[in-house]
Design a protein around this motif. Structure first.
Motif, PDB file in Angstrom:
ATOM      1  N   CYS A 189      29.281  39.900  33.647  1.00  0.00           N
ATOM      2  CA  CYS A 189      29.880  40.211  34.961  1.00  0.00           C
ATOM      3  C   CYS A 189      29.239  41.461  35.287  1.00  0.00           C
ATOM      4  O   CYS A 189      29.576  42.415  34.686  1.00  0.00           O
ATOM      5  N   ASP A 233      28.564  44.528  38.260  1.00  0.00           N
ATOM      6  CA  ASP A 233      28.776  45.295  39.180  1.00  0.00           C
ATOM      7  C   ASP A 233      27.530  45.224  40.285  1.00  0.00           C
ATOM      8  O   ASP A 233      26.573  44.865  39.922  1.00  0.00           O
ATOM      9  N   ILE A 253      30.958  40.974  40.110  1.00  0.00           N
ATOM     10  CA  ILE A 253      32.266  41.506  40.547  1.00  0.00           C
ATOM     11  C   ILE A 253      32.098  42.853  41.383  1.00  0.00           C
ATOM     12  O   ILE A 253      31.628  43.796  40.651  1.00  0.00           O
ATOM     13  N   THR A 254      32.796  42.902  42.494  1.00  0.00           N
ATOM     14  CA  THR A 254      32.523  44.123  43.145  1.00  0.00           C
ATOM     15  C   THR A 254      33.847  44.320  44.114  1.00  0.00           C
ATOM     16  O   THR A 254      34.568  43.694  44.236  1.00  0.00           O
ATOM     17  N   VAL A 286      37.694  43.108  44.743  1.00  0.00           N
ATOM     18  CA  VAL A 286      38.440  43.234  43.603  1.00  0.00           C
ATOM     19  C   VAL A 286      38.932  44.605  43.354  1.00  0.00           C
ATOM     20  O   VAL A 286      38.142  45.444  43.359  1.00  0.00           O
ATOM     21  N   ASP A 306      41.840  42.972  38.840  1.00  0.00           N
ATOM     22  CA  ASP A 306      41.442  41.890  38.925  1.00  0.00           C
ATOM     23  C   ASP A 306      40.105  41.516  37.991  1.00  0.00           C
ATOM     24  O   ASP A 306      39.984  40.510  37.261  1.00  0.00           O
ATOM     25  N   LYS A 307      39.272  42.573  37.833  1.00  0.00           N
ATOM     26  CA  LYS A 307      38.094  42.373  37.074  1.00  0.00           C
ATOM     27  C   LYS A 307      38.437  42.362  35.694  1.00  0.00           C
ATOM     28  O   LYS A 307      37.682  41.713  35.003  1.00  0.00           O
ATOM     29  N   VAL A 322      30.010  43.144  30.641  1.00  0.00           N
ATOM     30  CA  VAL A 322      30.283  43.577  31.659  1.00  0.00           C
ATOM     31  C   VAL A 322      29.465  44.604  32.054  1.00  0.00           C
ATOM     32  O   VAL A 322      29.366  45.913  30.981  1.00  0.00           O
ATOM     33  N   ASP A 352      35.469  50.691  36.737  1.00  0.00           N
ATOM     34  CA  ASP A 352      34.834  49.604  35.856  1.00  0.00           C
ATOM     35  C   ASP A 352      35.320  49.915  34.355  1.00  0.00           C
ATOM     36  O   ASP A 352      35.063  48.912  33.537  1.00  0.00           O
ATOM     37  N   ALA A 362      37.468  47.149  32.539  1.00  0.00           N
ATOM     38  CA  ALA A 362      36.818  45.906  32.236  1.00  0.00           C
ATOM     39  C   ALA A 362      35.647  46.060  31.112  1.00  0.00           C
ATOM     40  O   ALA A 362      35.462  45.404  30.257  1.00  0.00           O
TER      41      ALA A 362
END
Length: 950
Positions: free
Chosen positions: A352, A354, A597-598, A650, A654-655, A671, A678, A681
């Motif tokens: 996942c 960024d 995931i951004t 997100v 959410d992340k 991740v 960040d 996560a």
């Protein structure tokens, strides 16, 4: 294994400073300051335009606490080292050392203690070196801030700020707390580290009447962000742990400790080997006593047996391999903070990642222009003022955008880009001691406009005097700078959203001629804008207008921003890193499922995903934040496990939810990220990977791996290295266990011979340790440098729940070890025959026994070296792969040298109870090794042929 490969091998922990407020105050701090007008803000937070008094500051500081988000708790060196002893094998070896010492065998006891110290020191040293690399959130608030107190601005340490303080923020400064703005002039902040937004966010002062997300609170500046442009004055509404940054820190703190697949595997192996060793040692102790051995000797034999069953060098071998891999990754710009993280990378099933700063450079770059109806392409990326501008479809030529270009082209381009430059406040800066390349101060979008202006030769040091500026706002969607030209004329330079610009224009530059603009012109211009937007380019239109001197004192946006002359369109993009598409292909070929995931907009994120190569199978799916929050967990998990999914807009929760779902489903998830947002996560992931160059300290502390070059390809290379190191560790584990089974077979057979016929024991404790520690430790450790032996990145990730020691490998180890054991006990008995001594009838001399046990020791060790060689490659002992690791052969040579020292050096062979061997004896040793190799290679060829037939 011990704690360098155990669950507790993290770096210093981060503890969020606890709030010191009552529930009412906490509700205010966590609330909705952005929804209040200026008078309401001042009243609700007990603030004044003249600032707080010193007594009020002291009272609020006692009530709210210091403006500090976290404290880093450093674990003492002693405790960090003692944690290395929390391992089953280490405890059992210490127990064996204590027993042998108590029984008077101080030499064996000393060797066991040294072995324990070696095992524990390797992991401790590596953890200590990696642990010194990070110091997390503590420094984010350690800056000076301009604070208005008792009607005087002073600079104070940001840690001393309190709720209600009035502060001034200027360009380039760090925002020290959550601040509700009450004055702002061309003010914007860089919030990508907090919200994921790639562009600076323009700020205003008016109240927002509805509830909005953090990223849309445009009248608030948040702790952990920086000022991109302008200046502002605001009221501190939250400090320390009550800020948005503090909330994220609490999410990070709540992350559970993780255990890597290798930690689970080594723990599983250690427990089971320990159980087997203790159980069999107790059984054999009883058998030895029943065989009329004195209890003292029987106990020593049982301890020696336990030592034989335990792979004493395995912890050191595993940690040496991991340390070697960590060093190799550091040379490849990947810093590993915990040894076990190396192998966890290799088990990665889902990534996942960024977007901003990870897949992209976080450097806006102008790529296309529209001037007088003609399209141009801009070459060159980033902020370096290098590149050319050529008409679309033309062949690039040197100097196309410079003085050598056609004069008409150059004049039109210069007019367009000069307006963009004059309507921007960013500054372009050359490389310096702190920056390896060209960089900007200010808004990245405006930085891109300044950079492209430099590409056509505009002198960036001679900007015309600015008379007035009208900042961008969401209603007008425009920004205007009024400049005084050298002849005294006032010219308004306007940039903004194409639809806003074009409706305010009355004239257009048509191939160098000004004429009235028509509806067809507007439609064609907006069609160009739409086409470029569909390719997810960010578009800005430019226009100008002369202003008479008579109107200079009464100008306002409504007066200036009308009857404009439309100059053209500029399109820009945050460029993707050049290495990303190739790395993405490698990851997908390795059956790794990749998601983005951004916090950025869905269309922008989708475009980046396609450029990165994530749509290679046309499976790309975009999930917005609203869709995500309405999805049940099983649907979210299905998207994440499918891969090829972009989760856009997100927030940190959410992340973290996505990551937790993947991890709890039993999959290994890596991740990547660089921002404060960040960090939760990264902490929750199986493996957190932070960006070292552009990443925040928060992200670096939360992660287990830091990419020093911010390269996605470095991550993929680290995953490949992790897969290789696991394969090498598996080879080492199985090779190590093979010799332990051989020693077990020799000990059991020797005990039976001693019980039934009085034959002397074939192997003593020190000889067993000499095999495991001195003979095979370095060769097996050298396997850590073995390169890939197959298409390892063309296979899927291994099952993280699988075991190195499974039914198939157990059968193989027992078979191979038994073969070595039988060959060794055979050589032991044959030596007596060649010496003319019957071991079943009478007592051999001590010298003969020493030489006979030496035959056992040497046979096991030589066969074990052959075993390691044969296990190195699926292609067997005679493949070209055997020459790929010179270190391995040096280690084997060293093992042989140590073996010869133990056999022939007088003082040493007395300690180990060995004796010198003759040429004939060595012939029998080599014959045993040849028999073993022949049997193993024949088995390999037979399996290979069966596989081909199948």
């Amino acid at each position: 294994m011990h704690e360098s490969t155990a669950a507790h091998g993290e770096n210093p922990s981060v503890t969020v400073t606890p709030p010191q407020t009552d529930p009412v105050v906490a509700a205010i701090e966590a609330g909705d300051a952005y929804r209040f007008s200026e008078p309401e803000v001042l009243e609700r937070f007990a603030a004044r335009r003249s600032g707080l008094t010193n007594p009020e500051v002291a009272l609020n500081r006692a009530r709210y606490g210091d403006n500090v988000i976290v404290q880093v708790l450093q674990e003492s060196m002693l405790l960090r080292y003692l944690r290395q002893f929390k391992d089953w094998m280490i405890v059992l070896l210490l127990a064996c050392a204590a027993i042998t010492g108590y029984l008077g065998d101080t030499l064996t006891s000393g060797v066991l203690v040294l072995l324990v110290l070696l095992n524990t020191s390797i992991g401790f040293v590596q953890e200590y070196r990696a642990g010194k690399t990070m110091d997390a959130l503590q420094h984010l608030a350690q800056s000076l801030t301009q604070v208005l107190r008792e009607n005087v601005f002073n600079q104070v340490d940001s840690a001393e700020l309190v709720v209600g303080d009035v502060v001034r923020l200027e360009e380039g400064a760090a925002v020290p707390a959550d601040i509700r703005l009450i004055e702002a002039t061309a003010f914007s902040t860089n919030e990508f580290a907090l919200t994921g937004e790639s562009d600076p966010t323009r700020k205003y002062t008016h109240a927002i009447m509805r509830e909005v997300a953090v990223a849309e609170r445009h009248n608030t500046a948040h702790a952990g962000t920086t000022v991109a442009t302008g200046e502002a004055i605001g009221v501190v509404v939250a400090t320390g742990a009550h800020t948005e940054l503090g909330r994220i820190a609490r999410l990070t703190q709540s992350a559970p400790r993780t255990v890597s697949p290798l930690q689970r595997e080594m723990g599983y192996l250690a427990r089971n080997i320990t159980y087997v060793a203790v159980a069999l040692a107790l059984v054999l102790l009883v058998v030895a006593v029943q065989a009329d051995l004195p209890f003292h000797e029987a106990l020593l034999f049982a301890v020696g047996f336990a030592s034989a069953v335990i792979p004493q060098g395995l912890p050191a071998e595993v940690n040496t391999a991991l340390a070697q891999a960590a060093g190799a990754l550091a040379q490849r710009q990947a810093l590993v903070k915990r040894l076990s993280a190396v192998e966890t990378l290799g088990a990665t099933e889902v990534i996942c990642t960024d977007k901003t700063g990870t897949l992209t450079k976080n450097e806006m770059t102008v790529t296309e222009l529209v001037v007088a109806g003609r399209d141009y392409v801009v070459n060159g990326i980033g902020y370096a003022p290098e590149g050319t501008i050529v008409p679309t479809g033309s062949i690039e030529r040197a100097g196309a955008a410079g003085p050598g270009a056609a004069s008409a082209d150059l004049a039109r381009l210069t007019a367009l880009l000069r307006t963009g430059f004059l309507a921007s406040n960013a500054r372009l800066l050359a490389p310096d001691d702190s920056h390896a390349g060209w960089h900007i101060l200010g808004d990245p979008t405006e930085g891109a406009l300044v950079t492209v202006a430099a590409k056509v030769g505009i002198n960036l040091t001679t900007a015309e005097r600015e008379v007035r500026e009208f900042p961008f706002d969401s209603a007008r969607k425009l920004m205007t700078s009024i400049r005084e030209s050298p002849d005294g004329t006032l010219v308004a330079h306007v940039k903004g959203a194409p639809e806003s610009i074009v409706q305010r224009c009355s004239r257009i530059d048509d191939d160098g001629t000004l004429r009235p603009i028509t509806d067809a012109d507007r439609e064609a211009f907006l069609d160009r804008h739409a086409e470029k937007s569909d390719r997810c380019l960010r578009n800005l239109a430019f226009a100008t207008r002369e202003i008479s001197r008579a109107d200079a004192d009464v100008i306002d946006p409504q007066t200036v921003e009308r009857d404009l002359v439309l100059l053209g369109l500029v399109s820009m993009v945050d460029p993707i890193r050049q290495s990303v598409p190739g790395a993405m292909r490698t990851a997908l070929d390795a059956k790794i499922r990749v998601n983005i995931i951004t916090g950025d907009f869905s269309r922008t994120a989708e475009a980046i995903a396609r450029q990165a190569g994530l749509d290679s199978t046309d499976q790309l799916t975009v999930v917005t934040a609203d869709e995500l929050r309405s999805m049940p967990d099983d649907e979210v998990l299905a998207h994440a496990l499918k891969g090829y999914t972009v989760f856009s807009r997100v927030d940190p929760e959410d992340k973290t939810r996505i990551v937790d779902l993947v991890k709890k489903s039993g999959h290994v998830v890596a991740v990547t990220g660089d921002g404060i947002n960040d960090a939760p996560a990264l902490r929750h992931a199986s493996i957190g990977v932070a960006m070292g160059a552009s990443g925040t300290d928060v992200a670096k502390e939360a992660a287990e791996v830091v990419l020093l070059d911010d390269s996605f390809s470095t991550l993929v290379g680290a995953i490949e290295k992790g897969r290789v190191i696991y394969a090498n560790i598996a080879k080492g584990v199985l090779a190590c266990l093979t010799s332990n089974v051989a020693e077990l077979v020799v000990n059991v057979a020797s005990l039976l011979l001693a019980t039934i016929a009085g034959v002397p024991l074939a192997l003593n404790v020190l000889q067993i340790l000499a095999i495991d520690l001195l003979g095979e430790l370095l060769p097996i450790a050298a396997l850590g440098k073995d390169p890939e032996s197959g298409r390892i990145m063309k296979r899927g990730p291994r099952d993280p729940l699988s075991h190195i020691v499974n039914r198939r490998s157990i059968l193989d180890v027992v078979y191979a070890g038994s073969l070595i054991g039988l060959l060794a006990i055979g050589n032991y008995l044959l030596f007596y025959g060649r010496a003319g001594v019957d071991p079943f009838d009478g007592t051999p001399t001590a010298a003969i026994v020493a030489q006979a046990t030496t035959m056992t020791y040497v046979t096991i060790l030589v066969c074990q070296l052959v075993n390691i060689i044969q296990r190195r490659s699926e292609l067997g002992a005679f493949s070209r792969y055997q020459f790929s690791n010179p270190t391995f052969w040096l280690a084997c040579a060293f093992g042989v040298a140590v073996m010869l020292v133990i056999v022939y050096v007088p003082f040493v062979n007395v300690l180990f109870s060995t004796g010198p061997l003759g040429f004939t004896d060595w012939g029998f040793v080599l014959l045993a090794a040849l028999i073993y190799l022949t049997v193993r290679e024949a088995g390999r060829l037979l399996r290979s042929r069966r596989h081909q037939v199948a």
